[in-house]
Enzyme design. Structure first.
Site, PDB file in Angstrom:
ATOM      1  N   TYR A  52       2.003  10.449  -4.017  1.00  0.00           N
ATOM      2  CA  TYR A  52       3.087   9.657  -3.398  1.00  0.00           C
ATOM      3  C   TYR A  52       4.386  10.428  -3.435  1.00  0.00           C
ATOM      4  O   TYR A  52       4.810  10.845  -4.498  1.00  0.00           O
ATOM      5  CB  TYR A  52       3.281   8.315  -4.102  1.00  0.00           C
ATOM      6  CG  TYR A  52       2.148   7.337  -3.925  1.00  0.00           C
ATOM      7  CD1 TYR A  52       1.111   7.540  -3.025  1.00  0.00           C
ATOM      8  CD2 TYR A  52       2.095   6.171  -4.680  1.00  0.00           C
ATOM      9  CE1 TYR A  52       0.078   6.624  -2.881  1.00  0.00           C
ATOM     10  CE2 TYR A  52       1.063   5.242  -4.539  1.00  0.00           C
ATOM     11  CZ  TYR A  52       0.054   5.484  -3.638  1.00  0.00           C
ATOM     12  OH  TYR A  52      -0.965   4.584  -3.501  1.00  0.00           O
ATOM     13  N   SER A 224      -2.098  -3.123  -0.117  1.00  0.00           N
ATOM     14  CA  SER A 224      -1.516  -3.647   1.128  1.00  0.00           C
ATOM     15  C   SER A 224      -1.901  -5.120   1.347  1.00  0.00           C
ATOM     16  O   SER A 224      -2.364  -5.488   2.433  1.00  0.00           O
ATOM     17  CB  SER A 224      -1.940  -2.789   2.319  1.00  0.00           C
ATOM     18  OG  SER A 224      -1.498  -1.462   2.146  1.00  0.00           O
ATOM     19  N   LEU A 226      -0.124  -7.602   1.882  1.00  0.00           N
ATOM     20  CA  LEU A 226       0.697  -8.283   2.900  1.00  0.00           C
ATOM     21  C   LEU A 226       0.567  -7.587   4.243  1.00  0.00           C
ATOM     22  O   LEU A 226       1.417  -7.758   5.124  1.00  0.00           O
ATOM     23  CB  LEU A 226       2.176  -8.285   2.466  1.00  0.00           C
ATOM     24  CG  LEU A 226       2.461  -8.954   1.127  1.00  0.00           C
ATOM     25  CD1 LEU A 226       3.934  -8.802   0.759  1.00  0.00           C
ATOM     26  CD2 LEU A 226       2.060 -10.431   1.165  1.00  0.00           C
ATOM     27  N   ALA A 227      -0.478  -6.791   4.409  1.00  0.00           N
ATOM     28  CA  ALA A 227      -0.657  -6.014   5.643  1.00  0.00           C
ATOM     29  C   ALA A 227       0.635  -5.258   5.953  1.00  0.00           C
ATOM     30  O   ALA A 227       1.130  -5.284   7.081  1.00  0.00           O
ATOM     31  CB  ALA A 227      -1.106  -6.921   6.791  1.00  0.00           C
ATOM     32  N   GLY A 228       1.171  -4.617   4.915  1.00  0.00           N
ATOM     33  CA  GLY A 228       2.356  -3.775   5.080  1.00  0.00           C
ATOM     34  C   GLY A 228       3.626  -4.546   5.444  1.00  0.00           C
ATOM     35  O   GLY A 228       4.638  -3.934   5.783  1.00  0.00           O
ATOM     36  N   LEU A 231       2.349 -10.034   6.965  1.00  0.00           N
ATOM     37  CA  LEU A 231       2.089 -11.398   6.491  1.00  0.00           C
ATOM     38  C   LEU A 231       3.329 -12.071   5.895  1.00  0.00           C
ATOM     39  O   LEU A 231       3.255 -13.215   5.451  1.00  0.00           O
ATOM     40  CB  LEU A 231       0.922 -11.400   5.495  1.00  0.00           C
ATOM     41  CG  LEU A 231      -0.423 -10.939   6.079  1.00  0.00           C
ATOM     42  CD1 LEU A 231      -1.479 -10.780   4.984  1.00  0.00           C
ATOM     43  CD2 LEU A 231      -0.923 -11.911   7.158  1.00  0.00           C
TER      44      LEU A 231
HETATM   45  N1  NAP Z   1      -5.331   3.211  -2.859  1.00  0.00           N
HETATM   46  C1  NAP Z   1      -4.788   3.422  -1.693  1.00  0.00           C
HETATM   47  O1  NAP Z   1      -5.313   4.171  -0.854  1.00  0.00           O
HETATM   48  C2  NAP Z   1      -3.503   2.725  -1.352  1.00  0.00           C
HETATM   49  C3  NAP Z   1      -3.046   2.687  -0.013  1.00  0.00           C
HETATM   50  C4  NAP Z   1      -1.860   2.001   0.265  1.00  0.00           C
HETATM   51  C5  NAP Z   1      -1.160   1.388  -0.776  1.00  0.00           C
HETATM   52  N2  NAP Z   1      -1.603   1.475  -2.079  1.00  0.00           N
HETATM   53  C6  NAP Z   1      -0.864   0.820  -3.207  1.00  0.00           C
HETATM   54  O2  NAP Z   1      -0.570  -0.519  -2.862  1.00  0.00           O
HETATM   55  C7  NAP Z   1       0.838  -0.755  -2.925  1.00  0.00           C
HETATM   56  C8  NAP Z   1       1.241  -1.777  -1.913  1.00  0.00           C
HETATM   57  O3  NAP Z   1       0.906  -1.326  -0.590  1.00  0.00           O
HETATM   58  P1  NAP Z   1       1.818  -1.747   0.604  1.00  0.00           P
HETATM   59  O4  NAP Z   1       3.186  -1.300   0.335  1.00  0.00           O
HETATM   60  O5  NAP Z   1       1.138  -1.308   1.844  1.00  0.00           O
HETATM   61  O6  NAP Z   1       1.725  -3.340   0.409  1.00  0.00           O
HETATM   62  P2  NAP Z   1       2.169  -4.637   1.129  1.00  0.00           P
HETATM   63  O7  NAP Z   1       2.491  -5.542  -0.012  1.00  0.00           O
HETATM   64  O8  NAP Z   1       1.122  -5.049   2.099  1.00  0.00           O
HETATM   65  O9  NAP Z   1       3.480  -4.296   1.978  1.00  0.00           O
HETATM   66  C9  NAP Z   1       4.687  -4.050   1.344  1.00  0.00           C
HETATM   67  C10 NAP Z   1       5.798  -3.997   2.363  1.00  0.00           C
HETATM   68  O10 NAP Z   1       6.073  -5.309   2.882  1.00  0.00           O
HETATM   69  C11 NAP Z   1       7.450  -5.471   3.074  1.00  0.00           C
HETATM   70  N3  NAP Z   1       7.885  -6.554   2.171  1.00  0.00           N
HETATM   71  C12 NAP Z   1       7.531  -6.745   0.877  1.00  0.00           C
HETATM   72  N4  NAP Z   1       8.116  -7.854   0.373  1.00  0.00           N
HETATM   73  C13 NAP Z   1       8.843  -8.391   1.367  1.00  0.00           C
HETATM   74  C14 NAP Z   1       9.653  -9.536   1.452  1.00  0.00           C
HETATM   75  N5  NAP Z   1       9.832 -10.355   0.406  1.00  0.00           N
HETATM   76  N6  NAP Z   1      10.265  -9.794   2.638  1.00  0.00           N
HETATM   77  C15 NAP Z   1      10.083  -8.978   3.698  1.00  0.00           C
HETATM   78  N7  NAP Z   1       9.330  -7.875   3.672  1.00  0.00           N
HETATM   79  C16 NAP Z   1       8.706  -7.569   2.515  1.00  0.00           C
HETATM   80  C17 NAP Z   1       8.109  -4.138   2.721  1.00  0.00           C
HETATM   81  O11 NAP Z   1       8.110  -3.292   3.877  1.00  0.00           O
HETATM   82  P3  NAP Z   1       9.356  -3.055   4.856  1.00  0.00           P
HETATM   83  O12 NAP Z   1      10.615  -3.267   4.064  1.00  0.00           O
HETATM   84  O13 NAP Z   1       9.153  -1.640   5.302  1.00  0.00           O
HETATM   85  O14 NAP Z   1       9.177  -4.037   5.968  1.00  0.00           O
HETATM   86  C18 NAP Z   1       7.108  -3.558   1.742  1.00  0.00           C
HETATM   87  O15 NAP Z   1       7.183  -2.140   1.654  1.00  0.00           O
HETATM   88  C19 NAP Z   1       1.458   0.645  -2.733  1.00  0.00           C
HETATM   89  O16 NAP Z   1       2.777   0.709  -3.237  1.00  0.00           O
HETATM   90  C20 NAP Z   1       0.475   1.494  -3.502  1.00  0.00           C
HETATM   91  O17 NAP Z   1       0.754   1.436  -4.895  1.00  0.00           O
HETATM   92  C21 NAP Z   1      -2.767   2.109  -2.355  1.00  0.00           C
END
Ligand code: NAP
Length: 338
Positions: A52, A224, A226-228, A231
């Site tokens: 990362y 992910s 919250l689908a990034g 959601l």
């Molecule tokens: N093993 C793997 O291959 C793999 C792959 C991906 C992730 N991961 C792990 O999983 C973690 C989470 O993944 P993710 O970041 O894709 O997860 P996610 O929870 O689906 O999406 C997080 C994103 O949602 C938005 N968000 C979060 N809270 C919010 C709120 N209260 N209001 C509005 N927007 C909000 C932000 O993006 P914006 O501000 O950009 O809109 C935030 O970066 C990563 O940090 C990592 O540790 C692992």
């Protein structure tokens, strides 16, 4: 409040904190504030990875681990209270991306790289041990026995407490369990798959892997969840996309009739609880007994604060049933599948 990860001796707060954003879309001061907010709420599971975020221009990889390491150093005593998980498999930075040097030394799940990568992660993280060391994704070139033998050595040395697999298909996970059993090696206790209520992600995980987790007592840490950000409800079919580096990818992957219906159902259930759709999407994952903790990502402490109430949000069985139905994929399962 704390949930057992499968049948392992590891107990986690219901939401794990992802760190992919650290040093990429969240600077160090903001990342520290997010970590502080998380542990103040009782959070105890921090997920990171060696690479990362090496896909961002100018980021050599290792940056998120260093941020976590400096935060641990700045908060004496906190290491004993949190679980740290990190990953091995990918190439570090520009050098690895260009594929220079021996692939078996610069990345992968071969013994040589695992032994080098763990030392580097421990140094960046400022810690003597890793609570879950994940194989980040499959390495087709190396027998899983070789990877598990290296992992076993790390566990025996006390550098790693538990082993997990991420992005492994069901058969790959079974292969690892079988190899560990047959060879007397340390077996994975946890899965880190892409999993959420969004279509087609839910089907992809539940079709096979969910049964593996249930049957073999593996703790599931969905990434992910919250689908990034889809959601959270901040994306709309007919409105400009919110400011986010991932907005274009989210539009491509998740804008569909079915996902708008899922979002509407999340919003309905949320309204009944005075909650947000994001909190309900996380609570829906937590309604699955095999889920240990969804791994959430946040760019600000406020975003994280908006998600934390999900840890205590309990959905009624009929609410879970309604969400299951609107995101249903089971009708595609044939009668012959078990
Ligand atoms: N093993 C793997 O291959 C793999 C792959 C991906 C992730 N991961 C792990 O999983 C973690 C989470 O993944 P993710 O970041 O894709 O997860 P996610 O929870 O689906 O999406 C997080 C994103 O949602 C938005 N968000 C979060 N809270 C919010 C709120 N209260 N209001 C509005 N927007 C909000 C932000 O993006 P914006 O501000 O950009 O809109 C935030 O970066 C990563 O940090 C990592 O540790 C692992």
């Amino acid at each position: 409040m704390y949930r057992q990860a499968g049948t392992s001796g590891l107990f986690t707060y219901p939401l794990a904190l992802g760190t992919m954003q650290f040093g990429w879309t969240a600077d160090e001061a903001t990342s520290f504030a997010i970590l502080d907010r998380y542990v103040e709420a009782g959070g105890n599971f921090i997920d990171t990875a060696d690479i990362y975020s090496n896909w961002a221009a100018g980021n050599p990889g290792g940056v998120a681990e260093r941020v976590v390491g400096r935060w641990l150093a700045a908060n004496p005593g906190v290491r004993e209270r949190v679980l740290i998980s990190t990953k091995v498999r990918g190439p570090m930075g520009e050098e690895g991306r260009r594929g220079r040097g021996s692939p078996y030394q610069e990345e992968g799940l071969g013994r040589g790289w695992i032994l080098r990568a763990v030392e580097a992660s421990l140094e960046r993280l400022n810690t003597d041990w890793i609570d879950i060391y994940w194989m980040h994704w499959v390495d087709n070139r190396v027998p899983v026995e070789e990877s598990l033998a290296a992992m076993t050595e790390l566990v025996q040395k006390g550098l790693v407490r538990y082993v997990g697999v991420s992005n492994f298909s069901a058969w790959r996970t079974m292969q690892a369990l079988w190899a560990a059993d047959r060879r007397g090696l340390v077996a994975p206790v946890a899965l880190q798959p892409h999993y959420s209520i969004a279509d087609p992600v839910r089907a992809h995980f539940e079709r096979e892997l969910a049964r593996v987790a249930e049957t073999y007592g593996l703790g599931v840490f969905p990434y992910s969840p919250l689908a990034g950000g889809f959601l959270t409800g901040k994306y709309r079919p007919d409105a400009p996309a919110p400011e986010s580096v991932r907005a274009e990818g989210i539009r491509r992957r998740f804008f569909s009739e079915k996902n708008w219906r899922i979002l509407a159902a999340l919003e309905e259930v949320a309204a009944a609880h005075g909650a947000t759709p994001a909190q309900v999407a996380l609570a829906w994952l937590l309604s699955r007994p095999y889920v240990a903790a969804p791994i959430v990502g946040a760019n600000t402490p406020e975003q994280l604060a908006g998600l934390l109430p999900a840890a205590e949000l309990e959905l009624a069985p009929e609410e879970v049933a309604r969400l299951d139905e609107v995101s249903d994929w089971e009708r595609w399962r044939t009668e012959l599948e078990v």
